[in-house]
Design a protein around this motif. Structure first.
Motif, mmCIF file in Angstrom:
data_model
loop_
_atom_site.group_PDB
_atom_site.id
_atom_site.type_symbol
_atom_site.label_atom_id
_atom_site.label_comp_id
_atom_site.label_asym_id
_atom_site.label_seq_id
_atom_site.Cartn_x
_atom_site.Cartn_y
_atom_site.Cartn_z
ATOM 1 N N LEU A 1 0.863 -1.188 0.000
ATOM 2 C CA LEU A 1 0.000 0.000 0.000
ATOM 3 C C LEU A 1 0.891 1.226 0.000
ATOM 4 O O LEU A 1 1.789 1.361 0.844
ATOM 5 C CB LEU A 1 -0.924 -0.007 1.220
ATOM 6 N N LEU A 2 0.656 2.117 -0.971
ATOM 7 C CA LEU A 2 1.397 3.371 -1.075
ATOM 8 C C LEU A 2 0.448 4.533 -0.853
ATOM 9 O O LEU A 2 -0.567 4.674 -1.548
ATOM 10 C CB LEU A 2 2.058 3.506 -2.448
ATOM 11 N N HIS A 3 0.781 5.367 0.154
ATOM 12 C CA HIS A 3 0.085 6.640 0.354
ATOM 13 C C HIS A 3 0.997 7.708 -0.249
ATOM 14 O O HIS A 3 2.132 7.905 0.207
ATOM 15 C CB HIS A 3 -0.129 6.895 1.839
ATOM 16 N N VAL A 4 0.521 8.376 -1.324
ATOM 17 C CA VAL A 4 1.422 9.219 -2.118
ATOM 18 C C VAL A 4 2.001 10.377 -1.312
ATOM 19 O O VAL A 4 3.057 10.918 -1.667
ATOM 20 C CB VAL A 4 0.701 9.755 -3.378
ATOM 21 N N MET A 5 1.337 10.785 -0.222
ATOM 22 C CA MET A 5 1.871 11.873 0.592
ATOM 23 C C MET A 5 2.763 11.359 1.712
ATOM 24 O O MET A 5 3.739 12.000 2.087
ATOM 25 C CB MET A 5 0.720 12.697 1.181
ATOM 26 N N LYS A 6 2.416 10.161 2.282
ATOM 27 C CA LYS A 6 3.167 9.640 3.420
ATOM 28 C C LYS A 6 4.245 8.648 2.987
ATOM 29 O O LYS A 6 5.316 8.593 3.582
ATOM 30 C CB LYS A 6 2.217 8.959 4.409
ATOM 31 N N GLY A 7 3.929 7.811 1.995
ATOM 32 C CA GLY A 7 4.869 6.808 1.548
ATOM 33 C C GLY A 7 4.299 5.412 1.686
ATOM 34 O O GLY A 7 3.069 5.212 1.793
ATOM 35 N N TYR A 8 5.210 4.422 1.700
ATOM 36 C CA TYR A 8 4.782 3.027 1.748
ATOM 37 C C TYR A 8 4.395 2.623 3.171
ATOM 38 O O TYR A 8 5.012 3.048 4.165
ATOM 39 C CB TYR A 8 5.903 2.110 1.260
ATOM 40 N N ALA A 9 3.359 1.723 3.244
ATOM 41 C CA ALA A 9 2.915 1.172 4.527
ATOM 42 C C ALA A 9 3.779 -0.018 4.905
ATOM 43 O O ALA A 9 4.261 -0.757 4.034
ATOM 44 C CB ALA A 9 1.445 0.749 4.432
ATOM 45 N N THR A 10 3.992 -0.209 6.260
ATOM 46 C CA THR A 10 4.622 -1.437 6.732
ATOM 47 C C THR A 10 3.592 -2.551 6.674
ATOM 48 O O THR A 10 2.401 -2.341 6.928
ATOM 49 C CB THR A 10 5.140 -1.273 8.162
ATOM 50 N N SER A 11 4.058 -3.772 6.300
ATOM 51 C CA SER A 11 3.112 -4.881 6.163
ATOM 52 C C SER A 11 3.848 -6.196 6.223
ATOM 53 O O SER A 11 4.932 -6.334 5.666
ATOM 54 C CB SER A 11 2.360 -4.782 4.835
ATOM 55 N N SER A 12 3.253 -7.143 6.954
ATOM 56 C CA SER A 12 3.731 -8.524 6.916
ATOM 57 C C SER A 12 2.593 -9.438 6.491
ATOM 58 O O SER A 12 2.645 -10.649 6.676
ATOM 59 C CB SER A 12 4.244 -8.940 8.305
ATOM 60 N N VAL A 13 1.540 -8.818 5.927
ATOM 61 C CA VAL A 13 0.319 -9.536 5.553
ATOM 62 C C VAL A 13 0.409 -9.966 4.105
ATOM 63 O O VAL A 13 0.769 -9.162 3.225
ATOM 64 C CB VAL A 13 -0.928 -8.657 5.791
ATOM 65 N N SER A 14 0.088 -11.238 3.852
ATOM 66 C CA SER A 14 0.083 -11.759 2.487
ATOM 67 C C SER A 14 -1.330 -12.146 2.078
ATOM 68 O O SER A 14 -2.209 -12.373 2.928
ATOM 69 C CB SER A 14 1.000 -12.981 2.374
ATOM 70 N N PHE A 15 -1.506 -12.222 0.755
ATOM 71 C CA PHE A 15 -2.790 -12.672 0.201
ATOM 72 C C PHE A 15 -2.501 -13.776 -0.818
ATOM 73 O O PHE A 15 -1.515 -13.717 -1.559
ATOM 74 C CB PHE A 15 -3.508 -11.513 -0.490
ATOM 75 N N SER A 16 -3.366 -14.820 -0.807
ATOM 76 C CA SER A 16 -3.177 -15.965 -1.696
ATOM 77 C C SER A 16 -4.199 -15.949 -2.826
ATOM 78 O O SER A 16 -5.416 -15.966 -2.567
ATOM 79 C CB SER A 16 -3.295 -17.282 -0.914
#
Length: 890
Positions: free
Chosen positions: A802-817
């Motif tokens: 997830l990219l927020h164009v003003m804040k930057g990239y989100a931290t994430s350890s969540v995957s989707f299959s």
């Protein structure tokens, strides 16, 4: 058709006493075309080998089945013009495959056929009268009313040719009148015996053509051999007989394994001489192992020539001779054809008046052979030595457009406009002439190259080309030299940058200019003008010197230039002397600026600006953005030079930053506003790491941060060599979005998922979600949840980004299959020989990486047709039994 038996190959058939022309014959059948006759019934007689047999039935001519022609239009046509023929009448019936219209024996293509009118497309035929015949079905030919003429005249005729006498050496312009010519010169051929006359202009009733020069090209090689040596040591043929106007080309090539051999060819005074006689031709100043040389022989006589010594020991030389005979007076038939159809010739008793460009040479009083120039059905052209001009001398051999070229010879016209002189194909404008002399000025047409010996050619209207009897090749030619006619201005500043305009002629190729010995930097040049900027120099005076291809230009005016301080402009001040925006208006004060804005340039660094207003003491100049830094302001008054004065101007390095914090994973878009940014020469670093610039103008920079550790980071900006004051950016966890979960965690394309976390904001346009590089289309956004619809993707587990164009990239350890789901296979059966196209539908396919096996044999995927939901492959040959059937899992 007549049926019977015993017919020979040469029977005759008559209806009464009129012959019925045979169409076909065999032992049992005869066919003939009935002749015209009056209405009534008549005996038919067949004669075979002298025996007459009268048929037992009569042949009846019946007006009821005879078509009648009442009108034919047109009565004439041009030979090459495909026009329609209209035949009016009665009883033509409807068209039948046996119905036809013929012009003599050529078919007239049917366009329309009714009972009362026929329209057909006329064939191409030679000039003359041609019979028209209309055949209606198998009834026979139509009859014509007594007033109807059943012929059509094809017209392509020549009625006059002028002149009928001209130069032995071609160049005579002929004008032909008549009718039926094409308007396309490429369709027309005019020959005088074997000599072509090139058509230059054509209408339906008038042609103009130019008689081509005679002359063959003979080849002499070094492939002859003498008694003592092998091939390569003698000219072949060593003796030639040619005519005036012919060319000889010598070609040579030394044997590859023999060194020290080289050839040349030149005239010699005597058969055994091996040194150039000084007269005639000379190929090279030195011998070469390979090459060629061509010379045109224009004077009758015997010409001895030699190769000189071809070996280093100077023991071997090759000799030859060319005998040149004069061209005899001759007369040739004139042949004209259009689209390969020859015209008819009908000389008029009152030919048109001769006129060549409204100017003709005066008639010559020649004692000529008794040739007949025309007859009732032909035209003849006489090639006459009396009508053949000659060139005996050309002076000078080089000069400028201001020098008069003097040509001496015979057969010229005293009417200046009747003499055409060219130099290398470009006109030399005749200013005076007599029968033995022509004076002209060369007109280079802004093309004629400088420094090259160009051939001088003379043509006299209604006579033709002149032959040059000058023996030396280069004496037949003229070399154009460059010339300077004016220089402006004639004085300029010692600081240089005076813009000098040089007018003249012959400025082509490599051009160099010096002003009082100093180089003048060329801004632009054409064939007739050069613009250059002077270099700085001490006060001095001298010449402007110009050379083209290394050849100095002659000066036909005052070519002096004076470096002086008396005309030196002066810059005293500028306001403002600092700029911090994308535009500003400078006020420059000083002296000697003049009053013409087009004469003034403002130079700031590498940037040039044009003033809007100029007075003697003030310049007003709008300027655009400048990269940050300090510059020296230069004012150039082009008619005087570079102004004195050392005035500095500054473009301030100012910048502000937004936002001031963002994600520790990077991706934050920074907006830097300020002054002096310069595309391609601006760098931005954040915490020592390059911030990738995505957009830049002179007042704004956008860049994307890279990942970095939490904490403050310096933002450094540099434009060229100017470093901006540092700005500051905070890498902050508080400004970093967080993804904590996804629901559902598995699915396929089209599935709506919900991503939970924090720091997402509420503006959908600020959010970009991708899973395995595939966008997830946003449906709804709030600060803690994002809903989106999955796009197509191959099966597998992938990290959510997830990219927020003003804040930057989100931290994430969540995957989707993404699911890999096979739903159907079509068809479910096929030939053991393979070849069927298998279609698999489902989800999560990869058209590039998916592998399909049919009964353990690879079925190669058609990647171009396949997608993430459909795969196509061609079933392979069964690797099991060759007969019967088998079932297997796929």
């Amino acid at each position: 058709m007549i049926s019977g038996y015993g017919f020979s190959r040469d029977p005759t058939i008559r209806i009464t006493d009129k012959l019925c022309p045979i169409l076909s014959v065999n032992l049992n059948r005869l066919q003939c075309t009935t002749p015209a006759n009056k209405a009534g019934s008549y005996n038919v007689t067949v004669t075979v080998e002298g025996m007459d047999v009268i048929l037992g039935v009569l042949f009846t001519y019946d007006t009821a089945v005879t078509a009648s022609i009442t009108q034919i239009s047109p009565a004439s046509t041009f030979t090459t013009e495909r026009t329609n023929l209209t035949i009016s009448g009665s009883n033509f019936q409807t068209w039948d495959p046996q119905s036809s219209v013929s012009i003599d024996k050529a078919e007239c293509s049917i366009m329309k056929w009714t009972d009362s009118e026929i329209i057909c497309l006329l064939p191409v035929l030679p000039p003359g009268l041609h019979n028209i015949q209309v055949k209606v079905k198998n009834w026979g030919f139509a009859s014509a009313s007594s007033h109807v003429v059943t012929t059509i005249e094809y017209v392509l005729q020549v009625t006059s040719v002028r002149p009928l006498m001209g130069s032995l050496y071609g160049g005579t312009k002929l004008t032909l009148t008549g009718s039926g010519f094409s308007t396309n010169p490429d369709d027309i051929q005019v020959l005088l015996g074997q000599r072509r006359c090139n058509v230059t202009d054509a209408t339906q009733d008038r042609l103009e053509c130019v008689v081509q020069a005679p002359g063959k090209v003979y080849t002499v090689t070094n492939l002859g051999s003498d008694i003592a040596r092998s091939v390569g040591y003698a000219w072949t043929p060593s003796s030639l007989t040619v005519f005036v106007g012919d060319k000889v080309q010598w070609q040579w090539q030394a044997q590859s394994l023999i060194g020290g051999i080289g050839y040349q060819v030149f005239s010699v005074a005597n058969p055994g001489d091996t040194t150039f006689s000084g007269q005639g031709f000379n190929s090279e100043p030195s011998r070469t192992p390979s090459g060629f040389f061509t010379y045109e022989f224009n004077v009758p006589g015997v010409y001895y020539y030699s190769s000189g010594y071809i070996d280093n020991a100077q023991t071997i030389a090759m000799q030859g001779v060319v005998t040149v005979n004069p061209l005899p007076d001759d007369q040739e038939h004139i042949f004209i054809s259009v689209l390969e159809i020859e015209a008819s010739y009908k000389p008029s008793s009152s030919p048109f008046p001769m006129d060549v460009n409204n100017c003709t040479a005066e008639p010559l009083d020649c004692s000529l052979p008794s040739f007949s120039n025309s007859s009732e059905d032909a035209f003849k052209f006489q090639f006459s030595s009396c009508e053949s001009p000659t060139v005996t001398a050309i002076r000078p051999s080089s000069g400028t457009i201001h020098d008069v070229l003097n040509i001496k010879g015979t057969g010229f016209s005293s009417s200046t406009c009747a003499n055409e002189v060219t130099i290398g194909g470009h006109p030399c404008e005749v200013i005076s002439s007599t029968s033995t002399e022509i004076n002209c000025y060369v007109n280079p047409e802004d093309i004629l190259p400088v420094g090259f010996a160009e051939l001088v050619s003379v043509t006299v209207n209604n006579r033709g080309n002149a032959i040059s009897t000058i023996v030396n090749e280069f004496d037949r030619r003229f070399v154009l030299l460059p010339t300077v006619d004016s220089i402006s201005p004639s004085a300029g500043s010692t600081t240089g940058n005076t813009r000098v305009t040089i007018l003249g002629s012959g400025f082509s190729g490599s051009v160099s200019v010096t002003v009082v010995g100093m180089p003048c930097s060329i801004v632009s040049f054409s064939y007739t003008s050069i613009i250059c900027d002077t270099a700085p120099s001490a006060e001095s005076a001298g010449n402007v010197q110009l050379s083209v291809n290394g050849i100095p230009a002659a000066c036909y005016s005052d070519c002096k230039f004076h470096y002086t301080d008396s005309s030196l402009p002066q810059v005293d001040s500028v306001s403002p002397d600092t700029v911090d925006s994308s535009s500003a208006v400078l006020s420059i004060n000083g002296t000697g600026f003049g009053s013409d804005p087009d004469d003034v340039l403002i130079l700031i660094g590498d940037f040039t600006f044009h003033p809007s207003q100029v007075t003697e003491t003030e310049i007003t100049c709008p300027i655009g953005p400048l990269p940050a830094g300090s510059y020296i302001l230069n004012v150039v008054v082009m008619s005087k030079g570079l102004a004195a004065g050392n005035i500095a101007i500054f473009s301030l390095a100012t910048a502000t930053l937004s936002p001031n914090s963002g994600s520790i994973l990077g991706g934050t878009t920074l907006l830097i506003t300020g002054n002096g940014f310069y595309p391609n020469y601006t760098t931005v670093t954040v915490g020592g790491i390059l911030c990738a610039i995505t957009n830049i103008t002179t007042s704004e920079v956008k860049c994307t941060t890279a990942a970095n550790n939490q904490g403050n980071a310096n933002v450094n900006i540099q434009v060229l060599s100017t470093v901006y004051p540092p700005l500051y950016f905070m890498y902050s966890m508080d400004s970093t979005p967080v993804i904590s979960s996804v629901d559902p965690s598995t699915g396929s394309s089209g599935t709506t998922i919900s991503i939970s976390g924090s720091g997402f904001g509420t503006v959908a346009d600020d959010i970009v979600v991708t899973i395995g590089g595939t966008p997830c289309a946003l449906l709804e956004v709030n600060d803690t949840e994002v809903q989106c619809t999955l796009g197509s993707h191959s099966g597998g587990s992938f990290v959510i980004t997830l990219l927020h164009v003003m804040k930057g990239y989100a931290t994430s350890s969540v995957s989707f299959s993404y699911k890999l789901d096979l739903k159907s296979v079509t068809p479910s059966q096929g030939s053991i020989g393979g070849g069927a196209i298998l279609q698999l539908t489902g989800d999560g396919f990869d058209e590039q990486l998916s592998a399909i096996f049919v009964c353990n044999t690879l079925c190669v995927v058609d990647a171009l047709r396949s997608s993430s939901t459909t795969l196509y492959c061609e079933v392979p040959l069964s690797n099991g039994k060759s007969t019967g059937s088998s079932t297997c899992l796929q």
